[in-house]
Design a protein around this motif. Structure first.
Motif, PDB file in Angstrom:
ATOM      1  N   GLN A  91     -24.933 -39.824  17.278  1.00  0.00           N
ATOM      2  CA  GLN A  91     -24.364 -38.898  18.266  1.00  0.00           C
ATOM      3  C   GLN A  91     -22.918 -38.524  17.913  1.00  0.00           C
ATOM      4  OE1 GLN A  91     -24.953 -39.980  22.453  1.00  0.00           O
ATOM      5  NE2 GLN A  91     -22.987 -39.051  22.955  1.00  0.00           N
ATOM      6  N   MET A 325      -5.614 -26.200  21.372  1.00  0.00           N
ATOM      7  CA  MET A 325      -5.032 -25.756  22.648  1.00  0.00           C
ATOM      8  C   MET A 325      -3.954 -24.689  22.445  1.00  0.00           C
ATOM      9  SD  MET A 325      -4.472 -28.814  25.409  1.00  0.00           S
ATOM     10  CE  MET A 325      -3.577 -27.804  26.613  1.00  0.00           C
TER      11      MET A 325
ATOM     12  N   MET B  74      -3.019 -19.775  34.206  1.00  0.00           N
ATOM     13  CA  MET B  74      -3.962 -20.750  33.650  1.00  0.00           C
ATOM     14  C   MET B  74      -5.400 -20.237  33.741  1.00  0.00           C
ATOM     15  SD  MET B  74      -2.565 -23.247  32.076  1.00  0.00           S
ATOM     16  CE  MET B  74      -3.995 -24.319  31.915  1.00  0.00           C
ATOM     17  N   ASN B  77      -5.875 -18.339  30.810  1.00  0.00           N
ATOM     18  CA  ASN B  77      -5.943 -19.286  29.684  1.00  0.00           C
ATOM     19  C   ASN B  77      -7.356 -19.886  29.582  1.00  0.00           C
ATOM     20  OD1 ASN B  77      -4.907 -20.767  27.513  1.00  0.00           O
ATOM     21  ND2 ASN B  77      -3.921 -22.309  28.799  1.00  0.00           N
ATOM     22  N   GLY B  82      -8.168 -21.279  25.785  1.00  0.00           N
ATOM     23  CA  GLY B  82      -7.046 -22.025  25.208  1.00  0.00           C
ATOM     24  C   GLY B  82      -6.586 -23.257  25.970  1.00  0.00           C
ATOM     25  N   ALA B  83      -7.223 -23.554  27.094  1.00  0.00           N
ATOM     26  CA  ALA B  83      -6.769 -24.703  27.897  1.00  0.00           C
ATOM     27  C   ALA B  83      -7.467 -25.987  27.443  1.00  0.00           C
ATOM     28  CB  ALA B  83      -7.055 -24.448  29.378  1.00  0.00           C
ATOM     29  N   ALA B  84      -6.957 -27.105  27.906  1.00  0.00           N
ATOM     30  CA  ALA B  84      -7.530 -28.403  27.538  1.00  0.00           C
ATOM     31  C   ALA B  84      -9.012 -28.468  27.911  1.00  0.00           C
ATOM     32  CB  ALA B  84      -6.757 -29.530  28.220  1.00  0.00           C
ATOM     33  N   VAL B  87     -11.174 -26.869  25.300  1.00  0.00           N
ATOM     34  CA  VAL B  87     -11.286 -27.677  24.079  1.00  0.00           C
ATOM     35  C   VAL B  87     -12.294 -28.807  24.289  1.00  0.00           C
ATOM     36  CG1 VAL B  87     -10.011 -29.198  22.518  1.00  0.00           C
ATOM     37  CG2 VAL B  87      -8.905 -27.126  23.415  1.00  0.00           C
ATOM     38  N   LEU B  88     -12.163 -29.496  25.411  1.00  0.00           N
ATOM     39  CA  LEU B  88     -13.026 -30.660  25.638  1.00  0.00           C
ATOM     40  C   LEU B  88     -14.458 -30.247  25.977  1.00  0.00           C
ATOM     41  CD1 LEU B  88     -10.525 -33.014  27.500  1.00  0.00           C
ATOM     42  CD2 LEU B  88     -11.087 -32.903  25.064  1.00  0.00           C
ATOM     43  N   ARG B  90     -15.923 -27.507  24.836  1.00  0.00           N
ATOM     44  CA  ARG B  90     -16.466 -27.079  23.539  1.00  0.00           C
ATOM     45  C   ARG B  90     -16.956 -28.290  22.758  1.00  0.00           C
ATOM     46  NH1 ARG B  90     -12.627 -22.844  22.970  1.00  0.00           N
ATOM     47  NH2 ARG B  90     -11.160 -24.281  22.023  1.00  0.00           N
ATOM     48  N   GLN B  91     -16.130 -29.304  22.712  1.00  0.00           N
ATOM     49  CA  GLN B  91     -16.511 -30.521  21.975  1.00  0.00           C
ATOM     50  C   GLN B  91     -17.805 -31.120  22.535  1.00  0.00           C
ATOM     51  OE1 GLN B  91     -13.322 -33.451  21.355  1.00  0.00           O
ATOM     52  NE2 GLN B  91     -14.826 -35.091  21.476  1.00  0.00           N
ATOM     53  N   LEU B 302      -4.458 -34.346  34.471  1.00  0.00           N
ATOM     54  CA  LEU B 302      -4.391 -32.922  34.199  1.00  0.00           C
ATOM     55  C   LEU B 302      -5.320 -32.109  35.085  1.00  0.00           C
ATOM     56  CD1 LEU B 302      -3.492 -30.476  32.626  1.00  0.00           C
ATOM     57  CD2 LEU B 302      -5.044 -31.101  30.787  1.00  0.00           C
ATOM     58  N   THR B 306     -11.074 -32.037  32.943  1.00  0.00           N
ATOM     59  CA  THR B 306     -10.931 -32.637  31.601  1.00  0.00           C
ATOM     60  C   THR B 306     -11.541 -34.040  31.507  1.00  0.00           C
ATOM     61  OG1 THR B 306      -8.642 -33.200  32.228  1.00  0.00           O
ATOM     62  CG2 THR B 306      -8.961 -31.295  30.788  1.00  0.00           C
ATOM     63  N   LEU B 310     -15.129 -35.229  29.290  1.00  0.00           N
ATOM     64  CA  LEU B 310     -15.233 -36.353  28.345  1.00  0.00           C
ATOM     65  C   LEU B 310     -16.428 -37.247  28.680  1.00  0.00           C
ATOM     66  CD1 LEU B 310     -11.476 -37.330  28.029  1.00  0.00           C
ATOM     67  CD2 LEU B 310     -12.910 -36.424  26.198  1.00  0.00           C
ATOM     68  N   CYS B 311     -16.908 -37.123  29.896  1.00  0.00           N
ATOM     69  CA  CYS B 311     -18.006 -37.969  30.355  1.00  0.00           C
ATOM     70  C   CYS B 311     -19.386 -37.423  29.953  1.00  0.00           C
ATOM     71  CB  CYS B 311     -17.900 -38.088  31.872  1.00  0.00           C
ATOM     72  SG  CYS B 311     -18.679 -39.528  32.532  1.00  0.00           S
ATOM     73  N   GLN B 313     -20.459 -36.952  27.108  1.00  0.00           N
ATOM     74  CA  GLN B 313     -21.003 -37.721  25.985  1.00  0.00           C
ATOM     75  C   GLN B 313     -21.622 -39.034  26.449  1.00  0.00           C
ATOM     76  OE1 GLN B 313     -19.348 -39.781  22.898  1.00  0.00           O
ATOM     77  NE2 GLN B 313     -18.132 -41.146  24.159  1.00  0.00           N
TER      78      GLN B 313
END
Lengths: 343, 343
Positions: A91, A325, B74, B77, B82-84, B87-88, B90-91, B302, B306, B310-311, B313
């Motif tokens: 993963q 970012m 924001m 944004n 472009g904001a945090a 990014v997260l 997308r990941q 933040l 965000t 992250l959760c 995953q």
């Protein structure tokens, strides 16, 4: 670590469209990674989990709920891709490298890294787990594995292990190196009941009394009450520091190796990324001893590197934040009223 | 939740090559996900982050370090990626949906979901933040957004928000709904200093005195001291429960919405997945109130979703464990000695 790179990273982080410091540990990670690699945004896309496998003579004393034959069985499971660490590494886009550093049975598999130092440790309740030479040899195996990985382009490493009986060795290491009493150092490993837990404590007490490891000499502790896979992970961690590669530390057993590495060379801690807090009760004391704070609280107690593998995404997140970012300027976002903040 | 599916999941987890329960919270997650979806291994690959944006009249009182114009800035944004949270997300392979539910300024963008109920709340230090009708309307916006996402095949949702001043509203909600005193409920938001923090506490005290929200009536609390984006997230959470979709709860502000949802309909908590523990000191009390325990400890503060992003995953990990791991039988691995375990 390189102070200059860390300051450059902090400066970049403070320009991004978020309150300064509001990404917390992800920002700390970004700083640590650039301090280690001397790059503002290092490429850490080639990820490795090193699983060190070894057996424990102390299993004779009946300390684990699982029979010793599970060590080689699980090694084949790792090599066939069916274990939890394989799933979580896949993963994360990481590869699993399995090293036979001390499994009792002979093992053969094309993908196995065969570096057996000794077919399992001696029973530490009766004698030293290994000789000092064997401990050093096992550490050097770990360093060598990292050197080989770095040559192949791997840029971030997670520690993992397999070895029935190795929470017993890890608890003995914790007790031997710190002031933590045995009752708090020893957990239930793969899931023993109250009676067996008391028994495990007595076995460890006996091993410590028999061997008298020297608290001031981490190599002595590793030799007398450690394990071959633990020594191998000590080498992985020291190797990571040597080759300036971040190393993600898994749970209780990996952290016993980290504690040995830290005692042998305290600056190695700067290369360590703590991952999860194990359900194994001694784990928190190990991390505290090194000044490390876990990021994932998942009540896991499986080992193999599973908690560390889940941490790869936090490393990726820290780097993606740095590279993707927008800044206050590029996005046209107003900054904070400096008079109202502490910064 | 469906007890039968949960038992099937537990049964499968116990056949996998690991000590029973050793994957901790990941196993709990697998059980919860199958209980919610009524499938052993649901397909949760289409992930959405819903970012609700709204302004707060209480900003007049000078409670935030950032000016109110940052809310629309924001939002653009977010829409530009472009904001945090972009990014997260997308990941994690998630899409960000940004909803204008109450931004003060008029906003236009092809990807913006325009559902403005009101151009910012009233100043709660002087009057109710909104009318009961507006609160209900904003909740229904959230439910509708979830319905639309579910129709498009999204199967797991994370809550996010943007709104300068919204830690003030969230702390007021926490104080109004629980016994927590204001000093412990109020944090530093985007980063105010000691003096401003005391001022923020006084403003919240004034808002509570002025409005006298009824502790037993969560809708009354939301109306008087809440926010439009908070009401929208209440709707997202209730909508997730309605459509049997797991919803990942972000930090302090998202959790204030979760607390309202929980008070309106206590079974909604079964659909919630807690994510991180915010650095905002009141967050832990909100989670405790609902019996939720965070999994990520990253000192983040933040918002935007965000921590929830992250959760994703961990959700993936729980499902991958279920679908990809070998069983004791398939891998030929021996089980535990039952006499030595508690299970």
């Amino acid at each position: 670590l390189k102070e200059e790179e860390i300051l450059k990273t902090l400066n970049h982080l403070n320009q991004l469209t978020k309150p300064p410091g509001s990404l917390g540990r992800l920002e700390d990670l970004a700083k640590q990674l650039s301090g280690i690699t001397e790059e503002l945004i290092p490429d850490l896309s080639k990820k490795a989990v090193v699983v060190m496998a070894g057996d424990h003579g102390v299993c004779e004393e009946g300390v684990s709920a699982f029979p010793q034959e599970v060590t080689p069985q699980m090694v084949y499971n790792f090599l066939d891709g069916g274990a939890a660490i394989n799933v979580l590494a896949r993963q994360a886009g990481a590869e699993v490298f399995c090293v036979d550093i001390g499994v009792k049975e002979p093992l053969q598999h094309p993908n196995l890294i065969s570096k057996k130092v000794k077919p399992g440790t001696n029973n530490m309740a009766k004698q030293a787990a290994m000789s000092k030479d064997e401990a050093i040899q096992a550490i050097l195996v770990g360093v060598q594995v990292v050197e080989d990985l770095v040559e192949k382009g791997y840029s971030v490493i997670a520690t993992g292990e397999m070895g029935i009986g190795n929470t017993t060795a890890s608890a003995a290491i914790l007790s031997a190196l710190t002031e933590i009493d045995i009752e708090h150092a020893v957990g239930r490993g793969t899931g023993i009941n109250d009676e067996q837990w008391k028994h495990k404590q007595r076995v460890i007490e006996q091993a410590l009394q028999m061997n008298q490891p020297d608290r001031k000499d981490a190599l002595d502790v590793l030799t007398k009450v450690g394990g071959l896979e633990i020594a191998g992970m000590v080498g992985v961690i020291l190797g990571a520091a040597k080759f300036r590669v971040p190393v993600i530390i898994d749970g209780f057993i990996s952290s016993s190796a980290a504690l040995i590495a830290y005692n042998l060379c305290s600056t190695s801690v700067q290369y360590m990324i703590p991952s999860h807090l194990s359900q194994e009760q001694g784990h928190q004391f190990m991390l505290q001893e090194m000044g490390l704070t876990p990021m994932l609280y998942l009540d896991m107690r499986l080992g193999e590197g599973t908690g560390a593998a889940l941490c790869f995404q936090l490393v990726d997140a820290a780097l993606n934040i740095m590279s993707e970012m927008a800044t206050f300027q590029s996005a046209g976002v107003s900054g904070a009223n400096e008079e109202m903040t502490n910064s």
